[in-house]
Write an enzyme that holds these catalytic residues in place. Structure first.
Site, mmCIF file in Angstrom:
data_model
loop_
_atom_site.group_PDB
_atom_site.id
_atom_site.type_symbol
_atom_site.label_atom_id
_atom_site.label_comp_id
_atom_site.label_asym_id
_atom_site.label_seq_id
_atom_site.Cartn_x
_atom_site.Cartn_y
_atom_site.Cartn_z
ATOM 1 N N GLN A 56 0.816 -1.213 0.000
ATOM 2 C CA GLN A 56 0.000 0.000 0.000
ATOM 3 C C GLN A 56 0.851 1.266 0.000
ATOM 4 O O GLN A 56 0.320 2.365 0.085
ATOM 5 C CB GLN A 56 -0.917 -0.003 1.220
ATOM 6 N N HIS A 111 -0.925 0.160 5.770
ATOM 7 C CA HIS A 111 -1.470 1.019 6.835
ATOM 8 C C HIS A 111 -0.564 2.221 7.112
ATOM 9 O O HIS A 111 -0.169 2.481 8.236
ATOM 10 C CB HIS A 111 -1.700 0.218 8.123
ATOM 11 N N GLU A 167 -15.155 3.504 10.313
ATOM 12 C CA GLU A 167 -15.635 4.566 11.192
ATOM 13 C C GLU A 167 -15.533 5.969 10.581
ATOM 14 O O GLU A 167 -14.612 6.259 9.814
ATOM 15 C CB GLU A 167 -14.818 4.564 12.483
ATOM 16 N N TYR A 209 -10.353 -10.806 9.802
ATOM 17 C CA TYR A 209 -10.513 -11.149 8.390
ATOM 18 C C TYR A 209 -10.746 -12.649 8.205
ATOM 19 O O TYR A 209 -11.520 -13.075 7.347
ATOM 20 C CB TYR A 209 -9.261 -10.744 7.603
#
Length: 383
Positions: free
Chosen positions: A96, A160, A253, A274
């Site tokens: 990522q 992340h 959220e 997961y």
């Protein structure tokens, strides 16, 4: 920051749209002629294509756009034409990671403060870290590149990073960092930048009035913590800080970020593992703040905009949130610090939505996350 519309009139055409913005005329392909919604009917036009996993967009005062690509390239989009700038920082584009958010100094255009801010995954001993640099726009490249902040701990794997930026009216810069994806407890450790929102000066230092400044128990840059991976961040007109945060499996959220607050991850979450149908933590926990809103299903939020544009008067005061896995654009109607209602504006029309941005011209811009991605603009549908 208050955005003022620079557009006084709109012209609707059937196959393409010509828009006059600050004296500059650009043509864009109509992707969707009309999408009906509760407050506004709108259309989607494609401003530019051929972008490789674009991550973030900002608009320069002259009408051109800067778009980051995760592979480490910074695109300059001018009237639909894409050119790449040299001088970008070295990034680790694995997983990522890569070149991530981009933002202009709030006083950009006055000469003295013409800084472009970039976040990215920086390679180093032990893996990677989320970093922040600033630079000036030169002729075909970035100049005077300064790395002004690096996360305190390098680690693997490549996920992340968080990495959204937003300016507050007091001139400080908010920056998000994810929990880095392995040791979830890092988000509960205020001696670790992972899993937090930082508050920095324009030069990357920690303001003296940050919650843990001067307190040896915590890092001075940390503004909030217990945040898993925030990839949507915006400061509303009233100064409230809104953040879209990835959970694991469900439980994504929308949080109202306040100084020194613990947002719970992983102690308090509505997310599941997961690999199995098991809760990760308790729904609530002492000393932590619950989310203002939990997105339905696996929304996978990325990109968040606050609307105060005169072009979309019935969306004023609302948030627009993008979804990756859900491929949705969601309108969130606020009532002070609460969510009054939500509406899915569309789903599946652009694929994975990576960024949502209200530009100074008053229009809403989107990026979709694909190897042949594009920059898209939302406009009121023709009457």
């Amino acid at each position: 920051m208050k955005y003022l519309s620079m557009v006084a009139a709109r012209l609707g055409l059937t196959m393409a749209l010509c828009v006059t913005i600050a004296g500059h005329v650009s043509a864009a392909e109509v992707v969707e002629k009309r999408i009906e919604s509760e407050k506004h009917d709108f259309r989607i036009v494609k401003v530019a294509g051929g972008l490789h996993h674009p991550w973030a967009v900002t608009r320069l005062p002259d009408g051109r756009f800067l778009v980051t690509e995760r592979r480490g390239k910074l695109a300059l989009v001018d009237d639909g034409e894409v050119k790449y700038l040299g001088g970008t920082p070295e990034v680790s584009a694995l997983g990522q990671g890569g070149l991530l958010d981009v933002a202009l100094h709030p006083q950009y255009g006055d000469g003295e403060h013409d800084w472009i801010y970039l976040t990215y995954s920086k390679p180093g001993d032990g893996g990677t870290a989320t970093a922040l640099a600033r630079a000036r726009l030169g002729d075909g490249r970035l100049e005077k590149v300064e790395e002004i902040f690096v996360q305190d701990r390098f680690s693997s794997p490549g996920r992340h990073y968080g990495s959204r930026l937003a300016w507050r009216d007091d001139g400080t810069l908010l920056m998000t960092i994810g929990d880095r994806g392995v040791d979830r407890s890092r988000a509960q450790d205020i001696t670790d930048h992972a899993g937090s929102v930082l508050r920095l000066t324009e030069t990357g230092a920690a303001p003296e009035d940050n919650p843990f400044a001067g307190d040896k128990k915590g890092l001075a840059e940390i503004f909030s913590y217990g945040n898993r991976n925030i990839q949507g961040l915006v400061v509303a007109e009233d100064g409230r800080i809104w953040a879209s945060e990835h959970a694991a499996r469900t439980g994504d959220e929308l949080n109202l970020i306040e100084p020194g607050v613990n947002y719970g991850w992983p102690r308090a979450t509505r997310s599941k593992e997961y690999s199995r149908d098991e809760a990760i933590g308790a729904k609530t926990a002492p000393g932590t703040r619950d989310a203002v809103h939990y997105y339905e299903g696996r929304f996978a939020p990325s990109g968040l905009a606050y609307v105060n544009s005169a072009i979309f008067p019935n969306w004023q005061g609302n948030l627009l949130a993008g979804g990756l896995g859900s491929e949705k654009l969601l309108r969130i109607e606020l009532d002070g610090d609460k969510v009054k209602a939500t509406e899915t504006l569309f789903a599946g029309k652009l694929g994975r939505i990576r960024d949502v941005y209200q530009a100074p011209d008053g229009y809403i811009y989107l990026l979709n996350d694909t190897s042949d991605g594009g920059l898209f603009r939302l406009e009121p549908a023709g009457r």
